[in-house]
Scaffold this motif. Sequence first.
Motif, PDB file in Angstrom:
ATOM      1  N   MET A 241      -2.343   6.166   2.108  1.00  0.00           N
ATOM      2  CA  MET A 241      -3.585   5.407   2.314  1.00  0.00           C
ATOM      3  C   MET A 241      -3.739   5.012   3.776  1.00  0.00           C
ATOM      4  O   MET A 241      -4.837   5.044   4.324  1.00  0.00           O
TER       5      MET A 241
ATOM      6  N   TYR B 254      -4.824   8.028   5.610  1.00  0.00           N
ATOM      7  CA  TYR B 254      -6.222   8.307   5.278  1.00  0.00           C
ATOM      8  C   TYR B 254      -7.162   7.411   6.105  1.00  0.00           C
ATOM      9  O   TYR B 254      -8.159   7.866   6.657  1.00  0.00           O
TER      10      TYR B 254
ATOM     11  N   SER C 116       0.852  -1.179   0.000  1.00  0.00           N
ATOM     12  CA  SER C 116       0.000   0.000   0.000  1.00  0.00           C
ATOM     13  C   SER C 116       0.891   1.233   0.000  1.00  0.00           C
ATOM     14  O   SER C 116       2.079   1.146  -0.277  1.00  0.00           O
TER      15      SER C 116
END
Length: 110
Positions: free
Chosen positions: A30, A33, A26
């Motif tokens: 992210m 977030y 990832s």
Amino acid sequence: MATIEYFAEHSIGDASLRAIATGIGSSHRMLIYHFGSRDGLLAEVVRAVEAQQRETLAILAVDPDAPLLDQSTRFWNEVVEATLTYAPLYFELSAQAMQRNPAPSPCGPT
């Protein structure tokens, strides 16, 4: 959650969000977030592993007519299997908490 499996295999250590993100395929953005911070991610890991254990108990308790010894043995076997995988992760998180570097509670601030 891929992160749980990653931590179970590689430990948490002082891995940054960037290192964790790379390890799970990832991006650190992210993770920020979704979890807000590294501590938020660790709190979610704790919550998710605990939820897995509660689900295991609930599934095993579905057959109330099964003998108690059979239910207990099945639960014990499930717990042992999970412990072999996740115990180092629990100890690492506990050690961080004892060193005044705790992951936040999955229930929020106390």
